[in-house]
Design an enzyme around this catalytic site. Structure first.
Site, PDB file in Angstrom:
ATOM      1  N   ARG A  82       9.924   7.577   4.065  1.00 20.60           N
ATOM      2  CA  ARG A  82       9.898   9.031   4.244  1.00 20.60           C
ATOM      3  C   ARG A  82      10.582   9.450   5.543  1.00 20.60           C
ATOM      4  NH1 ARG A  82       3.738  10.205   3.711  1.00 20.60           N
ATOM      5  NH2 ARG A  82       4.413  12.317   4.312  1.00 20.60           N
ATOM      6  N   ASP A 133       0.948   5.606   0.348  1.00 25.64           N
ATOM      7  CA  ASP A 133       0.209   6.667   1.030  1.00 25.64           C
ATOM      8  C   ASP A 133      -0.266   7.744   0.066  1.00 25.64           C
ATOM      9  OD1 ASP A 133       0.679   5.475   3.512  1.00 25.64           O
ATOM     10  OD2 ASP A 133       2.577   6.526   3.781  1.00 25.64           O
ATOM     11  N   ARG A 158       0.832  -1.202   0.000  1.00 16.27           N
ATOM     12  CA  ARG A 158       0.000   0.000   0.000  1.00 16.27           C
ATOM     13  C   ARG A 158       0.869   1.255   0.000  1.00 16.27           C
ATOM     14  NH1 ARG A 158      -3.548  -1.572   5.163  1.00 16.27           N
ATOM     15  NH2 ARG A 158      -1.479  -2.290   5.774  1.00 16.27           N
ATOM     16  N   TYR A 216      12.020   1.266  -3.504  1.00 15.98           N
ATOM     17  CA  TYR A 216      11.452   2.600  -3.641  1.00 15.98           C
ATOM     18  C   TYR A 216      12.534   3.558  -4.119  1.00 15.98           C
ATOM     19  CZ  TYR A 216       7.079   1.637  -1.055  1.00 15.98           C
ATOM     20  OH  TYR A 216       5.860   1.169  -0.662  1.00 15.98           O
TER      21      TYR A 216
END
Length: 265
Positions: A201, A52, A50, A114
């Site tokens: 993040r 954000d 998932r 990522y």
């Protein structure tokens, strides 16, 4: 019953994340609506990871089960006809039936990658709004690379975990943290067995603290060992975060589309 996997790419700027919510403004909502319009039957999907609000995907992987018989190219063209411009199915693949084994987009994945794109310039660029993070102070890339080395390996990443994280364990294996300097852009690449909520993040925010000279590279090792979220930097903006690649065993034969990380940088 057949199990179909899709490679999905999206610009997450306008969506409230991937996972569907009551307001129906998520990538999963729009994907399942498009699937239903094409297949004329509701097809619930399961994703690899998932993302954000505001986070993008070069290659999200989802699967669904269906009794319909369609060519893989038909799933791509047909579903895309009902998707908004910000979302596209890049490939479809019918999973092979293996004795005693079943493909699962999330549980069959053994690593995830990522990218985070950071624009490092005194003046913000409106052309990169929503597509890259921005820091106006100069950053020491070598210091950030030195700090990043402490993250590689198997660690408890509680210091970089959101309070809303639902993962059973904070222990993850970080395979790689790479930092590339491309002109006025800095591209962070992180590859791990899995990630906690907001983990990427939070890591980027802490690496930026080191790059700005607020802390020495060794500080990141202390934060990691301390397992205290309050000691790390605040969660950095989602704009430059891209889910880039999901790794699966070759036996599933999935066609990967994200061969080039970020061709526009």
């Amino acid at each position: 019953m057949k199990r179909i996997a899709l490679g999905v790419q999206y610009d997450g700027t306008a969506f409230n994340g991937y996972q569907k919510q009551p307001q129906r403004n998520t990538v999963q909502d729009r994907l399942e609506i498009a699937l239903e319009q094409f297949a004329r039957v509701f097809l619930p999907t399961t994703c690899a990871g998932r993302t954000d609000t505001g986070v993008h995907a070069l290659e999200q992987v989802v699967h669904f089960d269906t009794e319909l018989t369609r060519a893989t190219a038909s799933w791509v063209r047909g579903v895309n006809a009902f998707l908004p411009e910000a979302i596209a199915v890049r490939w479809a693949h019918e999973l092979p039936e293996l004795p005693g084994q079943e493909f699962h987009a999330r549980f069959a994945a053994y690593a995830r990658t990522y990218h985070y794109v950071l624009y490092n310039n005194p003046i913000r660029s409106p052309l990169l709004a929503g597509r890259a993070g921005w820091v106006f102070r100069p950053l020491d890339v070598q210091a950030m690379r030195a700090a990043a080395r402490y993250l590689v390996g198997t660690h408890d990443f509680s210091a970089f975990r959101s309070s809303q994280c639902q993962a059973k364990s904070p222990v993850k294996q970080m395979h790689e943290v790479r930092i590339e300097h491309r002109g006025e852009a800095i591209v962070f690449t992180v590859r791990a067995s899995a990630f906690l909520h907001h983990m990427v993040r939070n890591l980027i925010g802490s690496l930026i603290y080191v790059g700005q000279g607020r802390h020495r590279p060794e500080w990141l090792a202390d934060v990691l060992a301390g397992r205290d979220r309050a000691e790390a930097a605040p969660t950095f903006m989602p704009d430059g975060l891209y889910l880039a690649k999901i790794d699966y065993d070759a036996k599933w034969g999935l066609p990967h589309d994200a061969t080039s990380p970020l061709p526009w940088f």
